[in-house]
Design a protein around this motif. Structure first.
Motif, PDB file in Angstrom:
ATOM      1  N   MET A   1      -8.871   0.013  16.321  1.00  0.00           N
ATOM      2  CA  MET A   1      -9.768  -0.274  15.240  1.00  0.00           C
ATOM      3  C   MET A   1      -9.231   0.009  13.898  1.00  0.00           C
ATOM      4  O   MET A   1      -9.278  -0.932  12.930  1.00  0.00           O
ATOM      5  N   PRO A   2      -8.683   1.139  13.699  1.00  0.00           N
ATOM      6  CA  PRO A   2      -8.190   1.653  12.361  1.00  0.00           C
ATOM      7  C   PRO A   2      -7.048   0.519  11.994  1.00  0.00           C
ATOM      8  O   PRO A   2      -7.001   0.142  10.674  1.00  0.00           O
ATOM      9  N   LYS A   3      -6.125   0.043  12.879  1.00  0.00           N
ATOM     10  CA  LYS A   3      -5.275  -0.911  12.366  1.00  0.00           C
ATOM     11  C   LYS A   3      -5.944  -2.131  12.036  1.00  0.00           C
ATOM     12  O   LYS A   3      -5.351  -2.614  11.216  1.00  0.00           O
ATOM     13  N   PHE A   4      -6.788  -2.554  12.699  1.00  0.00           N
ATOM     14  CA  PHE A   4      -7.433  -3.900  12.460  1.00  0.00           C
ATOM     15  C   PHE A   4      -8.249  -3.923  10.961  1.00  0.00           C
ATOM     16  O   PHE A   4      -7.969  -4.715  10.294  1.00  0.00           O
ATOM     17  N   LEU A   5      -8.799  -2.816  10.570  1.00  0.00           N
ATOM     18  CA  LEU A   5      -9.207  -2.422   9.339  1.00  0.00           C
ATOM     19  C   LEU A   5      -8.237  -2.656   8.236  1.00  0.00           C
ATOM     20  O   LEU A   5      -8.295  -3.083   7.182  1.00  0.00           O
ATOM     21  N   ALA A   6      -7.178  -1.641   8.584  1.00  0.00           N
ATOM     22  CA  ALA A   6      -6.182  -1.630   7.413  1.00  0.00           C
ATOM     23  C   ALA A   6      -5.370  -2.831   7.408  1.00  0.00           C
ATOM     24  O   ALA A   6      -5.312  -3.478   6.314  1.00  0.00           O
ATOM     25  N   THR A   7      -5.323  -3.849   8.281  1.00  0.00           N
ATOM     26  CA  THR A   7      -4.711  -5.140   8.030  1.00  0.00           C
ATOM     27  C   THR A   7      -5.815  -5.793   7.481  1.00  0.00           C
ATOM     28  O   THR A   7      -5.104  -6.717   6.481  1.00  0.00           O
ATOM     29  N   LEU A   8      -7.037  -5.814   7.724  1.00  0.00           N
ATOM     30  CA  LEU A   8      -7.800  -6.559   6.875  1.00  0.00           C
ATOM     31  C   LEU A   8      -7.937  -6.470   5.595  1.00  0.00           C
ATOM     32  O   LEU A   8      -8.055  -7.248   4.530  1.00  0.00           O
ATOM     33  N   PHE A   9      -7.984  -5.192   5.331  1.00  0.00           N
ATOM     34  CA  PHE A   9      -7.756  -4.594   4.063  1.00  0.00           C
ATOM     35  C   PHE A   9      -6.673  -5.267   3.063  1.00  0.00           C
ATOM     36  O   PHE A   9      -6.623  -5.497   2.031  1.00  0.00           O
ATOM     37  N   VAL A  10      -5.561  -5.102   3.657  1.00  0.00           N
ATOM     38  CA  VAL A  10      -4.294  -5.563   3.201  1.00  0.00           C
ATOM     39  C   VAL A  10      -4.361  -6.980   2.713  1.00  0.00           C
ATOM     40  O   VAL A  10      -4.116  -7.673   1.758  1.00  0.00           O
ATOM     41  N   LEU A  11      -4.890  -7.874   3.867  1.00  0.00           N
ATOM     42  CA  LEU A  11      -4.874  -9.239   3.842  1.00  0.00           C
ATOM     43  C   LEU A  11      -5.947  -9.634   2.515  1.00  0.00           C
ATOM     44  O   LEU A  11      -5.586 -10.313   1.697  1.00  0.00           O
ATOM     45  N   ILE A  12      -7.151  -8.973   2.486  1.00  0.00           N
ATOM     46  CA  ILE A  12      -7.876  -9.159   1.419  1.00  0.00           C
ATOM     47  C   ILE A  12      -7.440  -8.862  -0.003  1.00  0.00           C
ATOM     48  O   ILE A  12      -7.605  -9.463  -0.958  1.00  0.00           O
ATOM     49  N   PHE A  13      -6.752  -7.625  -0.104  1.00  0.00           N
ATOM     50  CA  PHE A  13      -6.147  -7.180  -1.241  1.00  0.00           C
ATOM     51  C   PHE A  13      -5.036  -8.130  -1.786  1.00  0.00           C
ATOM     52  O   PHE A  13      -5.163  -8.391  -3.055  1.00  0.00           O
ATOM     53  N   VAL A  14      -4.373  -8.664  -0.900  1.00  0.00           N
ATOM     54  CA  VAL A  14      -3.208  -9.596  -1.385  1.00  0.00           C
ATOM     55  C   VAL A  14      -3.778 -10.882  -1.491  1.00  0.00           C
ATOM     56  O   VAL A  14      -3.314 -11.591  -2.878  1.00  0.00           O
ATOM     57  N   VAL A  15      -4.743 -11.453  -0.867  1.00  0.00           N
ATOM     58  CA  VAL A  15      -5.210 -12.908  -1.253  1.00  0.00           C
ATOM     59  C   VAL A  15      -6.054 -12.702  -2.500  1.00  0.00           C
ATOM     60  O   VAL A  15      -5.715 -13.498  -3.453  1.00  0.00           O
ATOM     61  N   THR A  16      -6.776 -11.689  -2.968  1.00  0.00           N
ATOM     62  CA  THR A  16      -7.618 -11.619  -4.106  1.00  0.00           C
ATOM     63  C   THR A  16      -6.429 -11.264  -5.189  1.00  0.00           C
ATOM     64  O   THR A  16      -6.785 -11.848  -6.169  1.00  0.00           O
ATOM     65  N   GLY A  17      -5.463 -10.558  -5.110  1.00  0.00           N
ATOM     66  CA  GLY A  17      -4.683 -10.311  -6.212  1.00  0.00           C
ATOM     67  C   GLY A  17      -3.636 -11.836  -6.526  1.00  0.00           C
ATOM     68  O   GLY A  17      -3.508 -12.149  -7.678  1.00  0.00           O
ATOM     69  N   ALA A  18      -3.624 -12.578  -5.494  1.00  0.00           N
ATOM     70  CA  ALA A  18      -2.853 -13.777  -5.615  1.00  0.00           C
ATOM     71  C   ALA A  18      -3.726 -14.849  -6.380  1.00  0.00           C
ATOM     72  O   ALA A  18      -3.307 -15.533  -7.276  1.00  0.00           O
ATOM     73  N   LEU A  19      -5.158 -14.794  -5.731  1.00  0.00           N
ATOM     74  CA  LEU A  19      -6.074 -15.825  -6.540  1.00  0.00           C
ATOM     75  C   LEU A  19      -6.261 -15.419  -8.154  1.00  0.00           C
ATOM     76  O   LEU A  19      -6.423 -16.177  -8.931  1.00  0.00           O
ATOM     77  N   VAL A  20      -6.159 -14.035  -8.322  1.00  0.00           N
ATOM     78  CA  VAL A  20      -6.422 -13.751  -9.710  1.00  0.00           C
ATOM     79  C   VAL A  20      -5.363 -14.298 -10.464  1.00  0.00           C
ATOM     80  O   VAL A  20      -5.533 -14.868 -11.654  1.00  0.00           O
ATOM     81  N   VAL A  21      -4.049 -14.339 -10.008  1.00  0.00           N
ATOM     82  CA  VAL A  21      -2.915 -15.011 -10.846  1.00  0.00           C
ATOM     83  C   VAL A  21      -2.956 -16.511 -10.730  1.00  0.00           C
ATOM     84  O   VAL A  21      -3.021 -16.844 -11.985  1.00  0.00           O
ATOM     85  N   VAL A  22      -3.521 -17.129  -9.737  1.00  0.00           N
ATOM     86  CA  VAL A  22      -3.680 -18.523  -9.858  1.00  0.00           C
ATOM     87  C   VAL A  22      -5.075 -19.078 -10.568  1.00  0.00           C
ATOM     88  O   VAL A  22      -4.764 -19.760 -11.498  1.00  0.00           O
TER      89      VAL A  22
END
Length: 140
Positions: A1-22
């Protein structure tokens, strides 16, 4: 479960960061429509990253390792994150919603020092007239 949450956080963090630039490169009408949600989410990600960093900092300073991570202790800061996030959100709104990397650093800092931010929130106890706490007489 913690690995899933960490993966989900990283995914959301990277996607929102990319979208901010776009989104920042889009025409003003489109940019204004989505900037609040996307950049706000990205700042929240920085704040949560700061909270996790603080937890790991305290964990390693006490001589423990990654094997000693306890999910309930890690989730405690996330429960109070809306209170901490309000300060960051207010700063961003006061800056006319300009996207700035400095705000991400402020979000991280507020997350890292979340206990200090919350220690300032609490009831204000007015001092007594004499400046000394008055106690009721014993037996009366």
């Amino acid at each position: 479960m913690p690995k899933f949450l960490a993966t989900l956080f990283v995914l959301i963090f990277v996607v929102t960061g990319a979208l901010v630039v776009v989104i920042d490169d889009q025409p003003k009408l489109l940019r204004e429509s989505y900037k609040t949600i996307i950049f706000g989410s990205h700042m929240a990600g920085w704040m949560i990253l700061g909270m996790v960093s603080n937890y790991l900092w305290d964990l390693f300073k006490s001589g423990k390792s990654l094997a000693d991570i306890r999910l309930p202790n890690l989730l405690l800061p996330v429960l109070v994150s809306p209170i901490v996030f309000f300060g960051i959100w207010s700063i961003w709104k006061d800056q006319h919603q300009e996207i700035s990397f400095a705000l991400n650093l402020v979000a991280f800092q507020n997350g890292f020092f979340w206990q200090v931010v919350l220690s300032k929130v609490g009831p204000v106890i007015p001092p007594t007239v004499s400046g000394v706490d008055e106690k009721p007489p014993v037996g009366g």
